[in-house]
Design a protein around this motif. Structure first.
Motif, short mmCIF file in Angstrom:
data_model
loop_
_atom_site.label_atom_id
_atom_site.label_comp_id
_atom_site.label_asym_id
_atom_site.label_seq_id
_atom_site.Cartn_x
_atom_site.Cartn_y
_atom_site.Cartn_z
N GLU A 39 39.19 101.34 111.62
CA GLU A 39 39.41 102.03 112.89
C GLU A 39 39.83 101.03 113.96
OE1 GLU A 39 39.59 105.03 113.82
OE2 GLU A 39 38.89 106.07 112.02
N TYR A 40 40.48 101.56 114.98
CA TYR A 40 40.83 100.76 116.15
C TYR A 40 39.58 100.51 117.00
CZ TYR A 40 45.82 101.34 115.25
OH TYR A 40 47.08 101.29 114.69
N THR A 41 39.53 99.35 117.62
CA THR A 41 38.43 99.04 118.53
C THR A 41 38.83 99.28 119.98
OG1 THR A 41 39.10 96.70 118.52
CG2 THR A 41 37.39 97.37 116.95
N ASP A 42 40.06 99.72 120.20
CA ASP A 42 40.54 100.10 121.52
C ASP A 42 41.53 101.24 121.32
OD1 ASP A 42 40.86 100.20 124.23
OD2 ASP A 42 41.92 98.28 124.42
N ASP A 43 41.88 101.90 122.39
CA ASP A 43 42.79 103.03 122.32
C ASP A 43 44.15 102.58 121.78
OD1 ASP A 43 44.27 105.30 122.62
OD2 ASP A 43 44.12 105.39 124.80
N PRO A 44 44.58 103.07 120.62
CA PRO A 44 45.87 102.61 120.07
C PRO A 44 47.06 103.02 120.92
CG PRO A 44 44.97 104.43 118.77
CD PRO A 44 43.89 104.01 119.72
N GLU A 45 46.90 104.03 121.77
CA GLU A 45 48.01 104.44 122.63
C GLU A 45 48.38 103.36 123.65
OE1 GLU A 45 49.83 107.17 122.22
OE2 GLU A 45 48.63 107.61 120.44
N LYS A 46 47.46 102.42 123.85
CA LYS A 46 47.76 101.31 124.76
C LYS A 46 48.65 100.26 124.11
CE LYS A 46 43.23 101.59 127.06
NZ LYS A 46 41.99 100.83 127.35
N MET A 47 48.78 100.32 122.80
CA MET A 47 49.50 99.28 122.07
C MET A 47 50.97 99.67 121.91
SD MET A 47 46.73 98.54 119.07
CE MET A 47 44.98 98.43 119.50
N HIS A 48 51.83 98.69 122.11
CA HIS A 48 53.26 98.92 121.99
C HIS A 48 53.87 97.84 121.10
CE1 HIS A 48 53.26 102.12 125.00
NE2 HIS A 48 52.41 101.36 125.67
N PHE A 49 54.79 98.28 120.25
CA PHE A 49 55.41 97.38 119.29
C PHE A 49 56.92 97.53 119.36
CE2 PHE A 49 51.30 98.86 117.84
CZ PHE A 49 50.64 97.69 117.50
N MET A 50 57.60 96.40 119.20
CA MET A 50 59.05 96.40 119.27
C MET A 50 59.62 95.67 118.07
SD MET A 50 61.58 97.46 121.22
CE MET A 50 60.86 97.64 122.86
N LEU A 51 60.63 96.27 117.45
CA LEU A 51 61.32 95.66 116.32
C LEU A 51 62.72 95.27 116.77
CD1 LEU A 51 61.29 94.95 113.29
CD2 LEU A 51 62.12 97.26 112.83
N ARG A 52 63.08 94.03 116.48
CA ARG A 52 64.38 93.51 116.92
C ARG A 52 65.21 93.08 115.72
NH1 ARG A 52 65.12 89.37 121.84
NH2 ARG A 52 64.94 91.40 122.85
N LEU A 53 66.53 93.18 115.88
CA LEU A 53 67.47 92.62 114.93
C LEU A 53 68.50 91.80 115.68
CD1 LEU A 53 68.70 92.42 112.06
CD2 LEU A 53 70.08 94.43 112.64
N ASP A 54 68.64 90.54 115.32
CA ASP A 54 69.69 89.67 115.83
C ASP A 54 70.73 89.50 114.72
OD1 ASP A 54 68.55 89.24 118.30
OD2 ASP A 54 67.41 87.50 117.64
#
Length: 360
Positions: free
Chosen positions: A280-295
């Protein structure tokens, strides 16, 4: 004549008595020596040892059971169109194991074992035991003098011309870690014994793999090289229970160009603020943001960058999984700019991994 016979008989009796006495002394001596050689010998003395018997859990992803939507990549693997089998990505067992014995009021005792286990010695009493593989290249172990604070992180990796995505500017850029396993025994009662106590230990994964597919729908013929970045990931993992804290980092990695675009297999410690044991998450997962990049480095030397917010799929896959970045388009204008001649001034393409040097 009789006197001579008596004297000879007395001499014979005395000689016989002497031989018997000598034999008794020799036997007593041998008995004492045997006692010294056997009962006090190390193989037969009382010792405090544990015979570690490891079992390796070779998983590259662990499904998240929380939330409204479930992902079971093993069940739907073929539906995703991946040509390889799930089992191909399972990590190998490690080459060796490091054990640390924690005893209250004493310095931790460190030893190294083969990957099939072995004996560790300790004093009588209750100890905490930490195990992790000792064959890593990029992983850095910190605070191992305390089992509660022992962590694994990885080395800083820099990339020329790299600019962080929005909301990830303060993250350290790092190289993906190696395969990492660990196990923790919070309380082990060690007692003297003629034979070592068997200690079964499960080596749990502390790193996970994301299989990343970048699909380039047009302009793939212009691509020379590709590399990626995954922002918002956990910077470290705690060895004792596998949880991650709130510290985030950006993973920089290389990609392989193929007939559909680019692919990458990226190891990591998972997402931040996640508890391994409770899944389980120990904090609200909605606060987390992820970014995927391609160069993408084109054959004409032009560098193109593509970003995509992958917060939703990452929240559902906190410990490994599949990430798809599709519909990437490279225009003819970009691909043919400069008449297709490679620009030799593009010399910042390679990444730099910082390797700390020992200080005397």
């Amino acid at each position: 004549m009789k006197t001579i016979i008596m004297k000879n008989e007395e001499r014979r009796v005395k000689n016989l008595f002497g031989r018997l006495l000598l034999s008794a002394l020799v036997m007593a001596s041998l008995a004492g020596c045997r006692k010294d050689l056997c009962y006090n010998h190390d193989e037969h003395a009382l010792k405090v040892q544990a015979d570690v018997d490891p079992e390796w859990m070779q998983e590259w992803e662990n499904p998240y059971t929380g939330g409204e939507m479930q992902f079971d990549w093993e069940a739907i693997w073929k539906e995703q169109g991946w040509p390889r089998e799930y089992d191909e990505f399972r990590p190998e067992i490690a080459d060796g194991i490091r054990s640390i014995v924690y005893t209250e009021g004493a310095e931790p005792a460190v030893s190294n074992l083969e990957n099939y286990g072995g004996l560790i010695s300790m004093s009588e009493g209750v100890h905490a035991l930490l195990f992790y593989n000792n064959d890593t290249e990029y992983i850095i172990f910190d605070n191992t003098d305390n089992s509660a604070t022992a962590t694994a992180s990885t080395r800083t990796r820099t990339r020329g011309g790299y600019t962080a995505p929005q909301n990830h500017e303060d993250e350290r850029t790092i190289t993906p870690p190696d395969n990492l396993y660990a196990s923790y025994v919070p309380a082990y009662l060690a007692e003297e014994s003629l034979t070592p106590d068997g200690l079964p230990v499960t080596m749990f994964p502390r790193t996970y793999t994301y299989l990343i597919r970048y699909r380039i729908t047009s302009g793939l013929q212009y691509v020379s090289q590709a590399r990626g970045a995954l922002a918002g990931m956990a910077e470290r993992v705690y060895l004792n229970d596998g949880h991650t804290d709130a510290t985030t980092a950006t993973l920089l990695f290389d990609c392989k160009v193929d007939e559909k675009g680019c692919t990458a297999e990226v190891l990591c410690f998972g997402v931040p603020n996640f508890a391994y044991k409770t899944n389980e998450y120990t904090d609200d997962p909605e606060k987390m943001h992820f970014m995927l990049r391609l160069d993408v480095l084109l054959k004409n030397g032009k560098l193109l960058t593509f970003d995509r917010d992958i917060s939703e799929p990452m929240r559902l896959q906190p410990r490994g999984g599949i990430l798809v970045f599709d519909d990437i388009e490279i225009s003819d204008e970009d691909g043919m700019e400069g008449a297709g001649g490679f620009d030799p001034s593009v010399d910042d393409w390679g990444d730099v991994i910082e390797v700390p040097l020992p200080i005397d």
